[in-house]
Write a protein that holds these residues in place. Structure first.
Motif, mmCIF file in Angstrom:
data_model
loop_
_atom_site.group_PDB
_atom_site.id
_atom_site.type_symbol
_atom_site.label_atom_id
_atom_site.label_comp_id
_atom_site.label_asym_id
_atom_site.label_seq_id
_atom_site.Cartn_x
_atom_site.Cartn_y
_atom_site.Cartn_z
ATOM 1 N N PHE A 30 51.513 43.468 45.285
ATOM 2 C CA PHE A 30 50.392 42.367 45.504
ATOM 3 C C PHE A 30 51.386 41.213 45.425
ATOM 4 N N SER A 31 50.966 40.103 46.537
ATOM 5 C CA SER A 31 51.820 39.023 46.514
ATOM 6 C C SER A 31 51.269 38.134 45.372
ATOM 7 N N ARG A 32 52.100 37.271 44.554
ATOM 8 C CA ARG A 32 51.502 36.305 43.739
ATOM 9 C C ARG A 32 50.440 35.563 44.096
ATOM 10 N N ALA A 33 50.309 35.177 45.472
ATOM 11 C CA ALA A 33 49.337 34.099 46.142
ATOM 12 C C ALA A 33 47.948 35.152 46.080
ATOM 13 N N LEU A 34 48.058 36.326 46.347
ATOM 14 C CA LEU A 34 46.895 37.323 46.267
ATOM 15 C C LEU A 34 46.460 37.228 44.861
ATOM 16 N N ILE A 35 46.971 37.316 43.892
ATOM 17 C CA ILE A 35 46.541 37.529 42.695
ATOM 18 C C ILE A 35 46.067 36.357 41.975
ATOM 19 N N GLU A 36 46.561 34.883 42.603
ATOM 20 C CA GLU A 36 45.872 33.697 42.298
ATOM 21 C C GLU A 36 44.633 33.584 42.768
ATOM 22 N N VAL A 37 44.485 33.818 44.109
ATOM 23 C CA VAL A 37 43.270 33.311 44.792
ATOM 24 C C VAL A 37 42.028 34.082 44.622
#
Length: 176
Positions: A30-37
């Motif tokens: 999982f991209s860090r951006a996905l986890i944040e969004v």
């Protein structure tokens, strides 16, 4: 989802909102951006989709591996096969590419279906898909057939009627 054996999970330092499954290595990322969004339920839905790829039959994994090497004989054919090898190689190149797009498109739909069965909340996965497309500035319909179904078609398949008509795909023409 009845995934047997350990599964490695990675957080990827990508700017793009995305997730990926590596069937050969039994891993998902999982991209860090996905986890944040996305919220927790949406990340769980995306994880279920990626785990569904790990549940694909062994022969599907073999085809995915074979695809990585499928172009090598075509290149050798074009380089050393003589004059007729160029058009034949070009035909084979496009046949392999289009066949693989069709193949992966089918298994993306299958992963969507298995995710819906596992989570039981199709809205969580569809919310995650909408957030993914918005964060990455992807249109709801891409030109031509892609390896993944269009967002608009995924929404309809999940029983969600978008509040906008099906958009036209972006132009394939390049500027200049």
């Amino acid at each position: 989802m009845n995934v047997r054996g350990p599964v490695k999970v990675f957080v990827l330092e990508w700017a793009q909102v995305n997730a990926v499954a590596w069937q050969v290595y039994r891993a998902i990322g999982f991209s860090r951006a996905l986890i944040e969004v996305m919220d927790e339920q949406e990340v769980r839905a995306v994880a279920a989709h990626e785990l569904a790829h790990l549940l694909e039959p062994a022969w599907v994994r073999r085809i995915r591996i074979a695809y990585m090497f499928a172009y090598l004989p075509i290149v050798l054919l074009i380089k050393y096969g003589g004059l007729w090898a160029i058009p034949i190689g070009g035909f084979l190149f496009f046949a392999v590419a289009l066949g693989y797009i069709r193949f992966t498109h089918h298994y993306e739909k299958r992963a969507d279906h298995l995710e819906n069965q596992a989570i039981g909340d199709p809205n969580a996965y569809m919310r995650s898909m909408i957030k993914l497309h918005q964060a990455n500035v992807h249109p709801a319909v891409m030109p031509g057939k892609q390896t993944h179904p269009h967002l608009y078609d995924r929404l309809l398949a999940a029983g969600i009627q978008p509040d906008f008509p099906r958009p036209l795909p972006p132009s394939r023409k390049l500027p200049l």
